[in-house]
Design an enzyme around this catalytic site. Structure first.
Site, short mmCIF file in Angstrom:
data_model
loop_
_atom_site.label_atom_id
_atom_site.label_comp_id
_atom_site.label_asym_id
_atom_site.label_seq_id
_atom_site.Cartn_x
_atom_site.Cartn_y
_atom_site.Cartn_z
NE ARG A 263 -2.51 0.89 3.56
CZ ARG A 263 -3.40 1.06 4.64
NH1 ARG A 263 -4.58 1.00 4.37
NH2 ARG A 263 -2.86 1.03 5.63
CB THR A 267 -2.02 7.18 -3.20
OG1 THR A 267 -1.52 5.83 -3.29
CG2 THR A 267 -0.99 8.22 -4.00
CG ASP A 359 1.72 -3.23 9.63
OD1 ASP A 359 2.03 -4.25 9.32
OD2 ASP A 359 1.86 -2.24 8.71
CG ASP A 362 5.20 -3.72 10.68
OD1 ASP A 362 5.89 -4.07 9.97
OD2 ASP A 362 4.77 -2.40 10.66
#
Length: 368
Positions: A263, A267, A359, A362
């Site tokens: 990602r 944006t 996340d 992660d």
């Protein structure tokens, strides 16, 4: 007109006769089982299959049969968008259509004679809803339905794919530990695999079965086997890798493809960098897996890639979803079923699910 039919063992013989009758009449028949009058099965499993098929718009109407018809009518009416009528004669069958716009007919295989049942089916299928004052009354039923069902359940009523929130207690317990910021990467990885494995039971619920004969130590009996279905698991790299092992432990013959997307931090849109899928992807039920359905950009892009390479029957499997992500996938791929263990509140300004779990990549791999 496409008609879904289903029964338990007590309704099997009448269901088979109805199926042949409908085919002779030129109807498109989708027989969802069961496959035998001898192997005892539970009516809720088969009634729900028919009701959900009608709810999703995959069949125009449904017919369910058990011993009395009572149990089938009860389970069918638990599915949003289904209006099942238990009928015992031709008049009731006709009125259920004229006045109530019933889209599922429940019959008693041990109550009705074959000739009467076929006449009822014929009248029920040929009768139209009268509308008018009956429409206002039926609208009150739909309004009440929307007032008591959660929004995610009502998604089943819409044409196309389902949104299924898998709320099994074991899944919710493990998901609570996964959400905890103090859970170690080792425990996080193990729990994600366990949750994915538990979700397999739900995502494969509708796999077709066929009857076989086996010999137990005490003699021969009827049993069931999967009806030749081929599957593929396609993780979205990298976080999706954390779910694969848990899934293929239960469906070890599934092939595994990979889609590489990241990602863009500015944006929030997905960028493709890798895609390798089984060569016969068009013949397989494909499960795209990504722990977090956040903006929906990566999931939609992954589904696009699978479709461009021939994939047809695609489902999306996630641990946690945001309404924004669900809406984006539905907008781009309305036919895709979405399975998730939780539907959270919203996205924050950085595109993370709130409350979420942070996340996933992660936390799986111990990176920052």
């Amino acid at each position: 007109m496409k008609i879904a039919i289903g029964s338990d063992h007590a309704g099997f013989l009448l269901k088979e006769r109805i199926g042949k009758y409908l085919l002779d009449k030129g109807y498109d028949v989708l027989d969802l089982g069961t496959c035998s009058a001898e192997a005892k099965v539970d009516f809720p499993d088969w009634g729900a299959r028919v009701a959900e098929t009608v709810s999703r718009g995959e069949a125009d109407r449904g017919i369910v049969v058990c011993g009395s018809g009572i149990g089938m009518s009860i389970i069918a009416n638990k599915v949003p968008g289904v209006y099942a009528a238990l009928c015992r004669d031709v008049t009731e069958a006709r009125l259920s259509r004229e006045h109530n716009d019933a889209n599922v007919l429940a019959l008693g295989g041990r109550i009705l004679g074959e000739d009467l049942a076929l006449e009822m089916v014929d009248v029920w299928l040929r009768t139209s809803f009268l509308g008018g004052r009956y429409e206002a009354r039926n609208q009150k039923i739909r309004d009440y339905e929307r007032s008591v069902y959660k929004p995610e359940a009502l998604c089943q009523v819409q044409s196309g794919g389902r949104l299924v929130v898998v709320s099994h207690p074991l899944i919710q317990h493990k998901l609570g530990i996964v959400r905890d910021k103090n859970t170690s990467s080792k425990d996080f990885r193990e729990l994600v695999q366990e949750i994915a494995g538990l979700m397999v039971y739900e995502i494969t619920r509708d796999l077709p079965l066929e009857e076989i004969e086996v010999c137990t130590p005490l003699g021969p009996t009827k049993a069931f086997t999967l009806s030749g279905k081929k599957m593929a698991v396609v993780p979205v790299l990298r976080a999706g890798l954390g779910m694969v092992e848990g899934i293929i432990r239960l469906i070890p013959n599934a092939k595994v493809g990979h889609v590489g997307l990241y990602r863009d931090p500015n944006t929030l849109e997905p960028v493709e960098y890798y895609c390798k899928l089984p060569g016969d992807i068009e013949d397989r039920d494909v499960y795209v897996v990504d722990p977090m359905l956040a903006t929906g950009g990566s999931a939609s892009a992954a589904i696009d890639l699978v479709k461009r390479r021939g994939g047809k029957k695609i489902s999306l499997v996630s641990l946690i979803a945001a309404p924004e992500g669900v809406e984006r996938v539905r907008s781009s791929h309305p036919e895709v079923d979405i399975f998730t263990a939780a539907l959270d509140s919203h996205l924050n300004d950085h595109g993370y699910i709130v409350p979420g779990l942070g996340d996933a990549g992660d936390r799986l791999f111990g990176t920052k």
